[in-house]
Design an enzyme around this catalytic site. Structure first.
Site: not given
Length: 402
Positions: A51, A302
């Site tokens: 992110k 992720s």
């Protein structure tokens, strides 16, 4: 829309902030899946997930007045940390709205990166609404977690890295929440290698993008039900929805059981800590959801910001499935020495007792007897059979639940 040039520009912008994360080949996962499996380890990224890439690129493009007024975001955890850290690096004040059930570890981490945290709503979408209202009322810029061109371009830098690390990549498997991550990666990789397959993975209990694409219109979900809180999104973004339709080849789902198993295998076989949302890509590969064999497949891990309580549950569940932990139920005389004899035997056999529970008052327990429930760590099936044989030989009433 977002172009490859946007992603290339973002790569230069975030280069001094975001790490170029490793791409590691896994012999174990290759053997299990029948593909050459590589893991793109964004769980090792700064803040513990991908992110930071999109958040930094978005905040970088704010003008001076916008930076002065500060930014607002809503997140189940990882986007929060990315925005908090990126804002702090650029001297921008950040306020993050998080659902009330966000894991405490993510709340604490977000505060430690310098943000003010506001808990609001029982889901991401409710926190999102509160954040939008706050931003508009206070003239602050809202940093969308996925439906933003700069955020998508930032996430797309992962696609450039994957191509640089594995030019003959055949398929990339990517988690989907709102769709920003897969949109950026797909745009980048389809530009660099037109025949690469991009496969998106959602949790079965939060498949808003898959249902929307199948019906060719955005379909809001009424309920979310998954351990993968990081991708539990009720409504895809209008921009990401269109990009997924154009660039993504296939959308699949995985169950929470499959996610849990993938997390366990990452931890025990790969020594990799992944959160549920970060493990869905590998779950799809291991449980044959992608429909490929003998291909060079990249599974994007992720993020690794997992709740420690959940991680403990996943580990114990995995041990039970592999017969490394089992439940032994005994009915023995309720007198000194009865249990000691059994525990001594288990110790001699290198069987560790994890938990002991004693019941005396249930109606089905005879007077003068006790029910003992043992959770034991074993050495596998052979060890379990030896325990069963011993208890049978000693005429001890028992049941082993595997």
């Amino acid at each position: 829309m977002v172009t490859y040039n946007d992603i290339e520009e973002a790569s230069g912008i975030i280069g001094q902030v975001a790490k170029k994360t490793p791409l590691e080949h896994s012999n174990t996962f290759s053997r299990i899946s029948g593909n050459n499996v590589y893991l793109k380890l964004e769980n090792l990224q700064t803040t513990g997930s991908f992110k930071i890439r999109g958040a930094y690129n978005r905040i970088y493009h704010l003008d001076q007045n916008q930076r002065k007024n500060g930014v607002v975001a809503s997140s189940a955890g990882n986007h929060a940390q990315g925005v908090a850290y990126a804002s702090t690096l650029m001297g921008v004040e950040s306020t993050i709205f998080m659902p009330v059930f966000t894991p405490p570890s993510k709340i604490v981490a977000t505060k430690n990166y310098g943000a003010k945290v506001v808990l609001s709503g029982e889901s991401y979408d409710e926190a999102f609404k509160s954040a939008i209202e706050y931003a508009e009322k206070n003239n602050k810029t809202f940093i969308h977690p996925f439906n933003d061109p700069y955020v998508i371009a930032g996430q797309g830098t992962i696609g450039i890295e994957i191509y640089e690390q594995l030019k003959d990549v055949d398929a990339v498997v990517v988690p989907i929440g709102g769709g920003g991550l897969i949109s950026g990666i797909a745009i980048a990789l389809k530009h660099l290698k037109k025949d690469v397959k991009i496969i998106g993975v959602e949790a079965e209990g939060a498949q808003s993008m898959k249902l929307s694409v199948e019906r060719n219109q955005i379909v809001p979900l009424v309920n979310l039900n998954t351990i993968a809180d990081g991708i539990a999104v009720k409504i895809p973004g209008p921009l990401t929805f269109e990009l997924v339709k154009i660039y993504v080849d296939k959308l699949v789902t995985v169950t929470d059981e499959e996610i849990s198993r993938a997390m366990y295998l990452l931890l025990t076989r790969g020594k990799i800590v992944a959160e549920p949302a970060g493990a869905v890509s590998l779950a799809a590969v291991l449980f044959n959801k992608i429909g490929l064999k003998n291909k060079n497949v990249v599974a994007l891990i992720s993020g690794g910001n997992v709740d420690y309580g959940l991680l403990g549950q996943v580990l114990e569940k995995g041990l039970i499935e592999e017969k490394m932990m089992t439940k032994v139920i005994l009915i023995i005389p309720d007198k000194p020495g009865s249990l000691k004899k059994i525990l001594t035997y288990l110790s001699e056999k290198q069987v560790n007792v994890h938990d002991i529970f004693v019941e005396r008052t249930s109606k089905d327990i005879p007077a003068g007897m006790a029910r003992i429930i043992l959770w034991v760590r074993t050495l596998g099936n052979e060890s379990i059979r030896e325990i069963d044989d011993y208890l049978t030989k000693e005429n001890i009433a028992h049941r082993i639940e595997e």
